[in-house]
Write a protein that holds these residues in place. Structure first.
Motif, mmCIF file in Angstrom:
data_model
loop_
_atom_site.group_PDB
_atom_site.id
_atom_site.type_symbol
_atom_site.label_atom_id
_atom_site.label_comp_id
_atom_site.label_asym_id
_atom_site.label_seq_id
_atom_site.Cartn_x
_atom_site.Cartn_y
_atom_site.Cartn_z
ATOM 1 N N VAL A 95 0.850 -1.205 0.000
ATOM 2 C CA VAL A 95 0.000 0.000 0.000
ATOM 3 C C VAL A 95 0.877 1.243 0.000
ATOM 4 O O VAL A 95 0.627 2.203 -0.742
ATOM 5 N N ASP A 96 1.938 1.194 0.778
ATOM 6 C CA ASP A 96 2.851 2.343 0.859
ATOM 7 C C ASP A 96 3.535 2.592 -0.487
ATOM 8 O O ASP A 96 3.713 3.740 -0.899
ATOM 9 N N LYS A 145 0.830 3.976 -3.249
ATOM 10 C CA LYS A 145 0.485 5.395 -3.021
ATOM 11 C C LYS A 145 -0.748 5.848 -3.808
ATOM 12 O O LYS A 145 -0.745 6.917 -4.441
ATOM 13 N N GLY A 146 -1.774 4.999 -3.833
ATOM 14 C CA GLY A 146 -3.039 5.394 -4.446
ATOM 15 C C GLY A 146 -3.057 5.358 -5.963
ATOM 16 O O GLY A 146 -4.042 5.744 -6.586
ATOM 17 N N ARG A 147 -1.957 4.905 -6.601
ATOM 18 C CA ARG A 147 -1.904 4.913 -8.069
ATOM 19 C C ARG A 147 -2.639 3.727 -8.689
ATOM 20 O O ARG A 147 -2.811 3.632 -9.892
ATOM 21 N N LYS A 202 -5.709 0.393 -7.376
ATOM 22 C CA LYS A 202 -6.433 -0.229 -6.270
ATOM 23 C C LYS A 202 -5.569 -1.358 -5.714
ATOM 24 O O LYS A 202 -4.777 -1.964 -6.444
ATOM 25 N N GLY A 217 -5.193 -0.598 4.631
ATOM 26 C CA GLY A 217 -5.094 0.132 3.369
ATOM 27 C C GLY A 217 -5.601 -0.595 2.141
ATOM 28 O O GLY A 217 -5.514 -0.068 1.035
ATOM 29 N N ASP A 229 -8.249 -1.990 -0.601
ATOM 30 C CA ASP A 229 -9.537 -1.515 -1.131
ATOM 31 C C ASP A 229 -10.582 -2.625 -1.101
ATOM 32 O O ASP A 229 -11.780 -2.355 -1.237
ATOM 33 N N ASN A 288 -8.103 3.190 9.664
ATOM 34 C CA ASN A 288 -6.692 3.356 9.296
ATOM 35 C C ASN A 288 -5.859 2.512 10.254
ATOM 36 O O ASN A 288 -6.400 1.808 11.112
#
Ligand SMILES: Cc1cc2nc3c(=O)[nH]c(=O)nc-3n(C[C@H](O)[C@H](O)[C@H](O)COP(=O)(O)O)c2cc1C
Length: 150
Positions: A46-47, A50-52, A54, A74, A76, A121
């Motif tokens: 997840v780190d 970085k949201g780039r 799923k 983290g 989805d 979180n």
């Protein structure tokens, strides 16, 4: 979607190649014995992502609280493997199994005091080094030792 990611390096390669979904999995531990557990790999993946993309995860998800933990770390979403087969063996009750999981997850969110998984979180996760006490016969999780029912 690329399945079987369990390191930061592979997650970054996946992102470089433009995948939409990085799927953290050790294939249910059925390939390489003693490979890293999916939930252990999840945080670094997840780190790295970085949201780039799923991030999905699977491996050992059996309860609503398991799902809550993955979401808090983290993910989805989570995938299920053997649970589908267990439910099929129990009179084909796949739909009922999924309903129960969703209900358990919903109740877990309520008991954690949040409205949705988006509010979870890592602060909701408490790491323990070892099982701190034996599970009791009436525990919801009497899985760690054999119990005899008279
Ligand atoms: C009978 C069986 C066959 C599987 N075959 C594959 C496969 O061909 N390819 C793959 O990527 N994963 C395979 N898996 C792994 C699942 O896709 C999934 O990653 C895993 O079962 C998740 O862990 P869980 O069973 O603890 O939920 C298989 C799993 C089972 C139980």
């Amino acid at each position: 979607m690329l399945k079987g990611i369990s390191t930061r390096e592979d997650a970054l390669l996946a992102i470089e190649h433009g995948v939409d979904v990085v799927y953290v999995s050790n294939h249910g531990g059925r390939q390489l014995d003693h490979s890293i557990a999916s939930t252990s790999a999840l945080v670094e993946v997840v780190d790295a992502v970085k949201g780039r993309a799923k991030v999905l995860v699977d491996g050992g998800f059996c309860r609503g609280t398991d799902i809550a933990k993955a979401i808090a770390l983290g993910a989805d979403g989570v995938g299920l493997g053997r649970m589908m087969y267990f439910a099929l063996a129990a009179a084909g009750a796949v739909e009922r199994m999924l309903e129960r999981l969703v209900e358990e997850y919903r109740v877990a969110l309520g008991l954690l005091g949040v409205h949705s998984g988006a509010q979870l979180n890592q602060s909701y996760i408490h790491h323990v080094e070892a099982i701190q006490h034996e599970t009791a016969l009436l525990s919801a999780f009497p899985l760690l030792k054999e119990v005899e029912l008279d």
